[in-house]
Design a protein around this motif. Structure first.
Motif, PDB file in Angstrom:
ATOM      1  N   ARG A  98       0.825  -1.199   0.000  1.00 24.50           N
ATOM      2  CA  ARG A  98       0.000   0.000   0.000  1.00 24.50           C
ATOM      3  C   ARG A  98       0.862   1.253   0.000  1.00 24.50           C
ATOM      4  O   ARG A  98       2.044   1.213   0.322  1.00 24.50           O
ATOM      5  CB  ARG A  98      -0.913   0.018   1.244  1.00 24.50           C
ATOM      6  CG  ARG A  98      -1.838  -1.187   1.326  1.00 24.50           C
ATOM      7  CD  ARG A  98      -2.637  -1.166   2.619  1.00 24.50           C
ATOM      8  NE  ARG A  98      -1.802  -1.249   3.801  1.00 24.50           N
ATOM      9  CZ  ARG A  98      -1.280  -2.385   4.269  1.00 24.50           C
ATOM     10  NH1 ARG A  98      -1.528  -3.510   3.659  1.00 24.50           N
ATOM     11  NH2 ARG A  98      -0.533  -2.397   5.350  1.00 24.50           N
ATOM     12  N   SER A  99       0.249   2.370  -0.335  1.00 26.27           N
ATOM     13  CA  SER A  99       0.939   3.647  -0.260  1.00 26.27           C
ATOM     14  C   SER A  99       1.198   3.979   1.205  1.00 26.27           C
ATOM     15  O   SER A  99       0.508   3.468   2.098  1.00 26.27           O
ATOM     16  CB  SER A  99       0.080   4.744  -0.889  1.00 26.27           C
ATOM     17  OG  SER A  99      -1.066   4.987  -0.094  1.00 26.27           O
ATOM     18  N   PRO A 100       2.182   4.834   1.492  1.00 28.36           N
ATOM     19  CA  PRO A 100       2.428   5.221   2.885  1.00 28.36           C
ATOM     20  C   PRO A 100       1.186   5.795   3.559  1.00 28.36           C
ATOM     21  O   PRO A 100       0.944   5.530   4.735  1.00 28.36           O
ATOM     22  CB  PRO A 100       3.542   6.264   2.755  1.00 28.36           C
ATOM     23  CG  PRO A 100       4.267   5.880   1.501  1.00 28.36           C
ATOM     24  CD  PRO A 100       3.186   5.391   0.570  1.00 28.36           C
ATOM     25  N   LYS A 101       0.392   6.569   2.821  1.00 27.60           N
ATOM     26  CA  LYS A 101      -0.806   7.169   3.406  1.00 27.60           C
ATOM     27  C   LYS A 101      -1.823   6.098   3.788  1.00 27.60           C
ATOM     28  O   LYS A 101      -2.378   6.110   4.892  1.00 27.60           O
ATOM     29  CB  LYS A 101      -1.430   8.159   2.428  1.00 27.60           C
ATOM     30  CG  LYS A 101      -2.691   8.821   2.969  1.00 27.60           C
ATOM     31  CD  LYS A 101      -3.268   9.812   1.974  1.00 27.60           C
ATOM     32  CE  LYS A 101      -4.550  10.438   2.517  1.00 27.60           C
ATOM     33  NZ  LYS A 101      -5.135  11.413   1.555  1.00 27.60           N
ATOM     34  N   ALA A 102      -2.085   5.156   2.871  1.00 24.53           N
ATOM     35  CA  ALA A 102      -3.046   4.093   3.157  1.00 24.53           C
ATOM     36  C   ALA A 102      -2.575   3.219   4.301  1.00 24.53           C
ATOM     37  O   ALA A 102      -3.358   2.815   5.164  1.00 24.53           O
ATOM     38  CB  ALA A 102      -3.280   3.247   1.906  1.00 24.53           C
ATOM     39  N   ARG A 103      -1.272   2.926   4.318  1.00 21.87           N
ATOM     40  CA  ARG A 103      -0.708   2.095   5.385  1.00 21.87           C
ATOM     41  C   ARG A 103      -0.828   2.797   6.733  1.00 21.87           C
ATOM     42  O   ARG A 103      -1.162   2.176   7.744  1.00 21.87           O
ATOM     43  CB  ARG A 103       0.753   1.778   5.068  1.00 21.87           C
ATOM     44  CG  ARG A 103       1.385   0.783   6.018  1.00 21.87           C
ATOM     45  CD  ARG A 103       2.648   0.181   5.432  1.00 21.87           C
ATOM     46  NE  ARG A 103       3.578   1.189   4.967  1.00 21.87           N
ATOM     47  CZ  ARG A 103       3.867   1.407   3.686  1.00 21.87           C
ATOM     48  NH1 ARG A 103       3.281   0.704   2.730  1.00 21.87           N
ATOM     49  NH2 ARG A 103       4.746   2.335   3.341  1.00 21.87           N
ATOM     50  N   ALA A 104      -0.591   4.110   6.743  1.00 21.66           N
ATOM     51  CA  ALA A 104      -0.682   4.868   7.995  1.00 21.66           C
ATOM     52  C   ALA A 104      -2.110   4.880   8.525  1.00 21.66           C
ATOM     53  O   ALA A 104      -2.335   4.743   9.727  1.00 21.66           O
ATOM     54  CB  ALA A 104      -0.189   6.293   7.770  1.00 21.66           C
ATOM     55  N   LEU A 105      -3.096   5.024   7.634  1.00 18.91           N
ATOM     56  CA  LEU A 105      -4.491   5.052   8.063  1.00 18.91           C
ATOM     57  C   LEU A 105      -4.925   3.705   8.620  1.00 18.91           C
ATOM     58  O   LEU A 105      -5.715   3.652   9.563  1.00 18.91           O
ATOM     59  CB  LEU A 105      -5.401   5.460   6.902  1.00 18.91           C
ATOM     60  CG  LEU A 105      -5.374   6.935   6.515  1.00 18.91           C
ATOM     61  CD1 LEU A 105      -6.185   7.162   5.240  1.00 18.91           C
ATOM     62  CD2 LEU A 105      -5.925   7.805   7.649  1.00 18.91           C
ATOM     63  N   ARG A 106      -4.420   2.624   8.047  1.00 19.12           N
ATOM     64  CA  ARG A 106      -4.793   1.320   8.582  1.00 19.12           C
ATOM     65  C   ARG A 106      -4.097   1.061   9.911  1.00 19.12           C
ATOM     66  O   ARG A 106      -4.681   0.481  10.827  1.00 19.12           O
ATOM     67  CB  ARG A 106      -4.449   0.199   7.596  1.00 19.12           C
ATOM     68  CG  ARG A 106      -4.945  -1.144   8.130  1.00 19.12           C
ATOM     69  CD  ARG A 106      -4.711  -2.297   7.192  1.00 19.12           C
ATOM     70  NE  ARG A 106      -5.410  -3.475   7.702  1.00 19.12           N
ATOM     71  CZ  ARG A 106      -5.344  -4.670   7.149  1.00 19.12           C
ATOM     72  NH1 ARG A 106      -4.630  -4.874   6.063  1.00 19.12           N
ATOM     73  NH2 ARG A 106      -6.007  -5.682   7.671  1.00 19.12           N
ATOM     74  N   ASP A 107      -2.865   1.506  10.045  1.00 21.97           N
ATOM     75  CA  ASP A 107      -2.128   1.271  11.289  1.00 21.97           C
ATOM     76  C   ASP A 107      -2.770   1.999  12.467  1.00 21.97           C
ATOM     77  O   ASP A 107      -2.853   1.457  13.577  1.00 21.97           O
ATOM     78  CB  ASP A 107      -0.677   1.717  11.132  1.00 21.97           C
ATOM     79  CG  ASP A 107       0.128   0.766  10.258  1.00 21.97           C
ATOM     80  OD1 ASP A 107      -0.352  -0.358  10.019  1.00 21.97           O
ATOM     81  OD2 ASP A 107       1.225   1.150   9.832  1.00 21.97           O
TER      82      ASP A 107
END
Length: 235
Positions: A98-107
Motif C-alpha cells: 500500500r501507499s504510505p498514506k493508506a498504510r498509515a491510516l490502517r495502522d
C-alpha cells in the motif's frame, strides 16, 4: 410514517461529498478549501456540495470572521459513515503493498475523536484482556471496578463521561472488521494519549502514529506489544 432514509443516502452517495465526509471523520472542523482539495473538487463545486450537506443535516458550519469551518453534525453521522464503510467491499489494496498514506491510516487513525485501525484494536483488546472493560449488550462496553481505577490513574474522570448511548461503545472497525473503543470514553482516552505524547496526529489526514513513549506505556500498562504484531505480519 417511516423516516426517509433516501435523502441522507443520496447526500452520502455522491463521490465528492463522500470524500469530504470521510475527511471530516477526524472530528475536527476543516475549511472548504481543504475539503475541496481532499475530494479533488473545484472551490465552487465543493461549496455547492457543502451547502447541500449542511441543508441535509449531515454537516454544520462554524464562522470565524470571514472564514467558514465545516464539521460533521454529530456522532450519529460518523457512526453511519463507519457502518457504510464496513458494508462496502473490502479494499484489496489493504491486503497488498500500500501507499504510505493508506498504510498509515490502517495502522492507526482518528475515527470521530476515538482511536481506530490496528492501534485502536490493540488498545481495545488490551483493555478487555486485562479485565478493564467487558463487552456488553447493545454494542457497549462495561467498565469494571479495576477499569475505573485504571482510567482514573491515567487522569480521566469517568463520572463526567455520560451519554444516552453509553459512555463506552463498541465500534466496528472498517479496515480490521473488529471492534475498537468508541463513545465519550474512547474520545477521552485518545485525547489523553495525545496529551501524554503517546501518539502523534497527522495534521493533513486522520492518521495517528504511536510514539516510542507510547509503545513503552502500552506494553507496561496493557501488555500491548505492537512491534511483535507488526513483526508477525511482515514475516
Amino acid at each position: 410514517m417511516e423516516p426517509n432514509i433516501a435523502s441522507p443516502a443520496a447526500l452520502i452517495g455522491d463521490p465528492g461529498r463522500a470524500a469530504m465526509l470521510q475527511l471530516l471523520m477526524d472530528g475536527r472542523a476543516h475549511p472548504a478549501g481543504a475539503l475541496a482539495w481532499a475530494a479533488g473538487l473545484t472551490a465552487q463545486a465543493a461549496s455547492n456540495h457543502l451547502a447541500r450537506l449542511v441543508d441535509g443535516g449531515l454537516v454544520t458550519v462554524e464562522r470565524e470572521g470571514r472564514h467558514r469551518y465545516y464539521r460533521l453534525a454529530n456522532a450519529e453521522v460518523a457512526h453511519a459513515l463507519e457502518a457504510l464503510a464496513v458494508l462496502a467491499a473490502p479494499v484489496r489494496s489493504l491486503e497488498q503493498p500500500r501507499s504510505p498514506k493508506a498504510r498509515a491510516l490502517r495502522d492507526g487513525r482518528c475515527c470521530y475523536g476515538h482511536l481506530a485501525g490496528r492501534l485502536g484494536i490493540a488498545v481495545a483488546d488490551g483493555l478487555v484482556d486485562r479485565g478493564l472493560i467487558v463487552p456488553a449488550d447493545d454494542k457497549l462496553y462495561a467498565v469494571t471496578a479495576s477499569g475505573r481505577a485504571w482510567f482514573e490513574d491515567l487522569g480521566l474522570d469517568l463520572a463526567s463521561l455520560r451519554s444516552k448511548r453509553g459512555a463506552a461503545r463498541q465500534c466496528l472497525d472498517w479496515t480490521e472488521r473488529r471492534h475498537h473503543l468508541a463513545g465519550p470514553l474512547g474520545v477521552a482516552l485518545l485525547s489523553r494519549m495525545a496529551d501524554l505524547a503517546w501518539i502523534d496526529a497527522d495534521k493533513a489526514s486522520r492518521a495517528v502514529r504511536l510514539t516510542a513513549l507510547g509503545r513503552q506505556e502500552l506494553l507496561a500498562r496493557l501488555g500491548v506489544d505492537l512491534e511483535a504484531v507488526e513483526g508477525r505480519e511482515a514475516a
